[in-house]
Design an enzyme around this catalytic site. Sequence first.
Site, PDB file in Angstrom:
ATOM      1  N   LYS A  16       0.832  -1.225   0.000  1.00  0.00           N
ATOM      2  CA  LYS A  16       0.000   0.000   0.000  1.00  0.00           C
ATOM      3  C   LYS A  16       0.857   1.261   0.000  1.00  0.00           C
ATOM      4  O   LYS A  16       0.596   2.190  -0.738  1.00  0.00           O
ATOM      5  CB  LYS A  16      -0.849   0.093   1.282  1.00  0.00           C
ATOM      6  CG  LYS A  16      -1.923  -0.898   1.449  1.00  0.00           C
ATOM      7  CD  LYS A  16      -2.855  -0.515   2.603  1.00  0.00           C
ATOM      8  CE  LYS A  16      -2.208  -0.273   3.956  1.00  0.00           C
ATOM      9  NZ  LYS A  16      -1.598  -1.404   4.607  1.00  0.00           N
ATOM     10  N   ARG A 127      11.506  -6.419   5.505  1.00  0.00           N
ATOM     11  CA  ARG A 127      11.348  -4.979   5.258  1.00  0.00           C
ATOM     12  C   ARG A 127      12.282  -4.129   6.121  1.00  0.00           C
ATOM     13  O   ARG A 127      12.402  -4.352   7.314  1.00  0.00           O
ATOM     14  CB  ARG A 127       9.895  -4.570   5.529  1.00  0.00           C
ATOM     15  CG  ARG A 127       9.627  -3.112   5.268  1.00  0.00           C
ATOM     16  CD  ARG A 127       8.171  -2.844   5.054  1.00  0.00           C
ATOM     17  NE  ARG A 127       7.416  -2.788   6.287  1.00  0.00           N
ATOM     18  CZ  ARG A 127       6.117  -2.506   6.329  1.00  0.00           C
ATOM     19  NH1 ARG A 127       5.446  -2.290   5.202  1.00  0.00           N
ATOM     20  NH2 ARG A 127       5.485  -2.456   7.472  1.00  0.00           N
ATOM     21  N   ARG A 171      -0.698  -7.967  13.901  1.00  0.00           N
ATOM     22  CA  ARG A 171      -1.205  -6.982  12.927  1.00  0.00           C
ATOM     23  C   ARG A 171      -2.019  -7.677  11.833  1.00  0.00           C
ATOM     24  O   ARG A 171      -3.037  -7.152  11.383  1.00  0.00           O
ATOM     25  CB  ARG A 171      -0.029  -6.214  12.312  1.00  0.00           C
ATOM     26  CG  ARG A 171       0.589  -5.249  13.317  1.00  0.00           C
ATOM     27  CD  ARG A 171       1.983  -4.846  12.920  1.00  0.00           C
ATOM     28  NE  ARG A 171       2.041  -4.069  11.707  1.00  0.00           N
ATOM     29  CZ  ARG A 171       3.093  -4.054  10.888  1.00  0.00           C
ATOM     30  NH1 ARG A 171       4.161  -4.780  11.144  1.00  0.00           N
ATOM     31  NH2 ARG A 171       3.062  -3.317   9.814  1.00  0.00           N
TER      32      ARG A 171
HETATM   33  P1  AMP Z   1       0.676   1.056   8.973  1.00  0.00           P
HETATM   34  O1  AMP Z   1       1.888   1.898   8.763  1.00  0.00           O
HETATM   35  O2  AMP Z   1      -0.482   1.430   8.076  1.00  0.00           O
HETATM   36  O3  AMP Z   1       0.977  -0.429   8.954  1.00  0.00           O
HETATM   37  O4  AMP Z   1       0.158   1.391  10.467  1.00  0.00           O
HETATM   38  C1  AMP Z   1       0.965   1.121  11.584  1.00  0.00           C
HETATM   39  C2  AMP Z   1       0.111   1.090  12.833  1.00  0.00           C
HETATM   40  O5  AMP Z   1      -0.509   2.374  13.029  1.00  0.00           O
HETATM   41  C3  AMP Z   1      -1.048   0.103  12.829  1.00  0.00           C
HETATM   42  O6  AMP Z   1      -0.638  -1.205  13.176  1.00  0.00           O
HETATM   43  C4  AMP Z   1      -1.981   0.729  13.867  1.00  0.00           C
HETATM   44  O7  AMP Z   1      -1.504   0.471  15.183  1.00  0.00           O
HETATM   45  C5  AMP Z   1      -1.806   2.211  13.601  1.00  0.00           C
HETATM   46  N1  AMP Z   1      -2.797   2.728  12.630  1.00  0.00           N
HETATM   47  C6  AMP Z   1      -2.532   3.264  11.410  1.00  0.00           C
HETATM   48  N2  AMP Z   1      -3.660   3.643  10.794  1.00  0.00           N
HETATM   49  C7  AMP Z   1      -4.675   3.338  11.642  1.00  0.00           C
HETATM   50  C8  AMP Z   1      -6.097   3.466  11.565  1.00  0.00           C
HETATM   51  N3  AMP Z   1      -6.707   3.986  10.481  1.00  0.00           N
HETATM   52  N4  AMP Z   1      -6.829   3.034  12.620  1.00  0.00           N
HETATM   53  C9  AMP Z   1      -6.242   2.515  13.720  1.00  0.00           C
HETATM   54  N5  AMP Z   1      -4.914   2.349  13.851  1.00  0.00           N
HETATM   55  C10 AMP Z   1      -4.122   2.753  12.821  1.00  0.00           C
END
Ligand code: AMP
Length: 217
Positions: A16, A127, A171
């Site tokens: 993404k 990663r 996750r």
């Molecule tokens: P990502 O970089 O998108 O993998 O996000 C890393 C972490 O940020 C996730 O595992 C969540 O803990 C938090 N996070 C990011 N976006 C959201 C969201 N829209 N709702 C809730 N938690 C989020």
Amino acid sequence: MTECNLVLIGPPGSGKGTQAVRIAERYGVPGISTGETLRAAGREDTPLGRQAKTIMAAGGLVSDEIMIDLMRERLSRPDAARGFVLDGFPRTVGQAEALDAMVGLRSVLALVLVVPDAELTRRLSARRVCPRCKTLYAIGTHYGSEEEHCSRCGISLIRRDDDNPETIQRRLLAYHTAVGPLVEHYRQRSALATVDGLRSPDAVWSAITHQIEDRVS
Ligand code: AMP
């Protein structure tokens, strides 16, 4: 194209982030990563950053209330008036409903990247990220690099705190728990497109641009 309002849905490691950057560049819209916003708040040690840090390190989700406030503020800025690409928001139906209210009559397209868990675990374990320019690398893989240094900044790459085996599994679980109803939300609105994320980044990019050009007016 008059307006490009995109939501990227996909598990951690589905690409993404990489695709959001390309979409933002190609279509001239801001790419907004909620994960990166939260990590930046953590680095700056703001109250939001401190609150989110523990949740993120455990692989959980930050509350809808916090995320919706954060996104409402971000989308009210002038650069988002003609469109946006969201990476990591919405992650729940509550967030999707709030986004619907924020955009009003503007239509949104949700692109879902589908990648099997075994491949995600492999990618996330490999990663690394440049702590300065945030470029992502995949160590020791075909699309990645053998070097543990950023090719632009020349500094050592690091592993994200939540890219460790235990947190990766949590996750993925959080994603699978939330994604069904989220996808259904967009399917009901005929605003859903699915992309096979198992292919090379360039092949995924090509599929995404086809979907955008077919579906976004
Ligand atoms: P990502 O970089 O998108 O993998 O996000 C890393 C972490 O940020 C996730 O595992 C969540 O803990 C938090 N996070 C990011 N976006 C959201 C969201 N829209 N709702 C809730 N938690 C989020």
